[in-house]
Design a protein around this motif. Structure first.
Motif, mmCIF file in Angstrom:
data_model
loop_
_atom_site.group_PDB
_atom_site.id
_atom_site.type_symbol
_atom_site.label_atom_id
_atom_site.label_comp_id
_atom_site.label_asym_id
_atom_site.label_seq_id
_atom_site.Cartn_x
_atom_site.Cartn_y
_atom_site.Cartn_z
ATOM 1 N N ARG A 58 0.809 -1.217 0.000
ATOM 2 C CA ARG A 58 0.000 0.000 0.000
ATOM 3 C C ARG A 58 0.847 1.274 0.000
ATOM 4 N N GLU A 59 2.116 1.171 0.426
ATOM 5 C CA GLU A 59 2.996 2.339 0.485
ATOM 6 C C GLU A 59 3.844 2.534 -0.774
ATOM 7 N N PRO A 61 3.222 3.112 -4.010
ATOM 8 C CA PRO A 61 2.984 4.267 -4.891
ATOM 9 C C PRO A 61 3.517 5.586 -4.336
ATOM 10 N N THR A 62 3.472 5.757 -3.012
ATOM 11 C CA THR A 62 3.950 7.017 -2.442
ATOM 12 C C THR A 62 5.456 7.009 -2.201
ATOM 13 N N ARG A 63 6.087 5.836 -2.318
ATOM 14 C CA ARG A 63 7.526 5.742 -2.060
ATOM 15 C C ARG A 63 8.352 5.372 -3.287
ATOM 16 N N GLU A 66 11.246 7.646 -3.857
ATOM 17 C CA GLU A 66 12.306 7.365 -2.884
ATOM 18 C C GLU A 66 13.155 6.170 -3.338
ATOM 19 N N HIS A 97 6.604 2.271 -14.073
ATOM 20 C CA HIS A 97 7.211 3.535 -13.643
ATOM 21 C C HIS A 97 8.701 3.610 -13.972
#
Length: 123
Positions: A58-59, A61-63, A66, A97
């Motif tokens: 779940r994390e 896409p936001t990472r 990074e 991506h």
């Protein structure tokens, strides 16, 4: 779809990936464990010639930025989950991506426990 990596073939993949990274700052391939924290506490691979990185699915896409900033999009990454489905989704996401060296652990940590390290608990 990203390539599938049989856990019993992991050592050969790891060694090949390491050979391609020589001279780079992050000279170890990554096993990206996308399971939940409780799953990682229940059963995990032991880093041996690779970097174990835990980012729950779940994390991701936001990472993803990074991950790219820390390692680059050409860094070898083997995605891992319980049975190989979440990691396949994450691997395909990473490929979309711009990550170019992504594989999926076919069968996940469960297959790892059966084929590579029977000391890893099955759940």
């Amino acid at each position: 779809m990203i390539p599938q990596l049989n856990p019993s073939s992991f050592a050969a993949w790891r060694d090949s990936a390491k050979a391609g990274l020589s001279g780079t700052p992050a000279a170890l391939p990554i096993v990206l464990d996308v399971r939940e924290p409780w799953e990682l506490q229940t059963a995990s691979v032991k880093p041996d010639g690779f970097t174990l990185l835990h980012i729950p699915m779940r994390e991701v896409p936001t990472r993803v930025a990074e991950l790219e900033a820390s390692y680059g999009n050409g860094h070898p990454i083997a995605c891992l989950c319980h049975h190989g489905m979440r990691s396949l989704q994450v691997g395909n996401f990473l490929e979309q991506h711009g990550f170019t060296e992504v594989v999926n652990f076919q069968g996940g940590i469960d297959a790892w426990a059966q084929q590579v390290d029977p000391g890893v608990p099955r759940y």
